[in-house]
Design a protein around this motif. Sequence first.
Motif, short mmCIF file in Angstrom:
data_model
loop_
_atom_site.label_atom_id
_atom_site.label_comp_id
_atom_site.label_asym_id
_atom_site.label_seq_id
_atom_site.Cartn_x
_atom_site.Cartn_y
_atom_site.Cartn_z
N THR A 118 0.90 -1.17 0.00
CA THR A 118 0.00 0.00 0.00
C THR A 118 0.93 1.21 0.00
OG1 THR A 118 0.01 0.17 2.40
CG2 THR A 118 -1.79 -1.12 1.42
N PRO A 119 0.47 2.41 -0.39
CA PRO A 119 1.37 3.57 -0.32
C PRO A 119 1.95 3.76 1.08
CG PRO A 119 -0.55 4.10 -1.61
CD PRO A 119 -0.81 2.74 -1.05
N ALA A 135 3.02 9.40 5.58
CA ALA A 135 1.57 9.16 5.41
C ALA A 135 0.67 10.19 6.11
CB ALA A 135 1.24 7.75 5.87
N PRO A 136 0.94 10.62 7.37
CA PRO A 136 0.03 11.59 7.99
C PRO A 136 -0.05 12.88 7.18
CG PRO A 136 1.57 10.72 9.59
CD PRO A 136 2.02 10.22 8.28
N ASP A 137 1.09 13.31 6.60
CA ASP A 137 1.10 14.54 5.80
C ASP A 137 0.38 14.34 4.48
OD1 ASP A 137 2.60 16.36 7.45
OD2 ASP A 137 4.32 15.08 7.10
N TYR A 138 0.71 13.26 3.75
CA TYR A 138 0.12 13.16 2.40
C TYR A 138 -1.37 12.84 2.44
CZ TYR A 138 1.68 8.11 2.02
OH TYR A 138 1.93 6.78 2.18
N LYS A 439 8.18 8.64 12.75
CA LYS A 439 9.00 9.11 11.63
C LYS A 439 8.26 10.24 10.93
CE LYS A 439 11.77 5.29 9.99
NZ LYS A 439 11.87 4.30 8.95
N THR A 440 8.83 11.42 10.92
CA THR A 440 8.23 12.55 10.23
C THR A 440 9.28 13.65 10.14
OG1 THR A 440 6.41 14.13 10.24
CG2 THR A 440 7.24 13.50 12.39
N HIS A 441 9.01 14.73 9.40
CA HIS A 441 9.89 15.88 9.48
C HIS A 441 9.07 17.15 9.35
CE1 HIS A 441 10.43 16.91 5.12
NE2 HIS A 441 10.10 15.65 4.97
#
Length: 516
Positions: A118-119, A135-138, A439-441
């Motif tokens: 999945t993406p 994923a949370p951003d997109y 994991k994010t930035h």
Amino acid sequence: MQSPFLTPSLQSRPDSLALLQLRRDDIIPTILRTHDDEQLGYDEGKVTNTRYGSFPHSTLLNQPWGSQLAASKVDTGSRGRRPAKGQKRKADELEEGQLSPKAPVQASSGFLHLICPTPESWTASLPHRTQVVYAPDYSYILERLRVRPGSTIIEAGSGSGSFTHAAARAVFNGYPAYEPATKRRRLGKVCSFEFHQQRAGKVTEEIKQHGLDGIVQVTHRDVYNDGFLLGDPTTGASPKANAVFLDLPAPWLALKHLVRKPSSGSESPLDPLSPIHICTFSPCLEQVQRTISAMRQLGWLMISMVEVQHRRIEVKREITGLDAEGIRGAVIFPKSVDEAITKARVVEERARAFHDRFRDENYKKSAPIAKEQEEQEDKEKGTTDKNPQQDNDTETPADAALAKSRPSPQNPNPKPNRKNTTPPHKLGRLVHRSELDLKTHTSYLVFAVLPRDWSEEDELKCQQAWPSNSTETASQNAKPKSKTQMKREAKAQRDKNKQPEKEEKSAPEQTGIDEA
Ligand SMILES: C[S@@+](CC[C@H](N)C(=O)[O-])C[C@H]1O[C@@H](n2cnc3c(N)ncnc32)[C@H](O)[C@@H]1O
């Protein structure tokens, strides 16, 4: 080829992407093969080695997604060993079909889960070539950009292809190879631009491997200078995009190409018939300021900025108590004041018993006569012949509970004897806390809308379809007008608008003010 991201099969297939999940956030992507294309020399054919063991692809193929699969013992002994003169390497023989892959033997430990791509799982496992959009951003960006099946989205830069896969799923409305677009049904498209040659090449290759090549078109391009047309930068075709996502170091430099009428005279890359939703992704506020300033100059409206502060919340049951010994993850600590007091009394009692025994032993050694005297005194007081029944009669409920939990030779660690009928998954207190290692930035997301192109003809069409001064019934009864009739009326309206100007210009002559 159909994409496992868009139309997943029920089980894993050869030459298709599969994700091997070792732990929650530890996923390895691999293309499943019946043969070893890298010729690594395993008797079992293609093998993926992990920290939890080796997995020949023959054990991973044609398995339902989500299966838990055991590691295998693989023959690594002959790998890399030089063949004797005139002999072929095992891998070469396998390649030529002289040897068939050996049946793998299951290892005693190690397993993984086979996951359908999945993406989101691709983002968690993809080989990072750049910072990626998580994923949370997109998910938020695609929702705010109103991206839906049939939309066309421009993306720059492609980077590692994380956003590209999510966008491809969002726009998917059928495969162009199987169901060509019709007038009524647009097929979605992602037009992705990347100026780094290797990255552009790698994303193109991955898109092909993942069966997304009809939906995603990757172009190697510096979008600051050359804009967003497909093919030739000046004479190429317009993607007619209705959404734009810019993940670039200087998005304001690309905005000049995202207008209705480019100054270069070339075609606009935007859909003339719909409003355009844009999002730019920047890691610092200085970039945001410059982007917003450029957007204002170029006519973008509804400009807003959002920072996604996503937190993953861990929800679990926390079992606390002295009786939870042996339960995995339990906190062995008194859960109430009563339990703490009972525990304290047990400890105190044990300490007293120990000291008493110690003192008695010393006493026996040093003063046997004194002991006899003591016994004599006790006899005289009548305390040695104490009735046990009488003792129980004076016992309070608290003393009884304490007595039960007192250590005895048979039960040195007494536990409250409570019959618990609650199932194990419901034991303990339900607690939640946010996980910090997400994991994010940093992402400052700037959103804006460019209204659709609006001509006088469009205005008139609109006025005729929804006249503001007539009742609903009148407009419903009105006959639809032909195109020529509308054009004629538009011209008449324009002439009518010009009329007062002429009159104003000729006014001084008529009134004779100048002469005066
Ligand atoms: C942060 S990465 C994009 C990550 C991507 N959104 C993802 O989710 O994987 C930024 C990319 O923009 C590319 N880039 C920078 N300037 C560019 C330009 N002028 N034209 C096209 N791409 C550019 C870089 O090469 C880099 O790969």
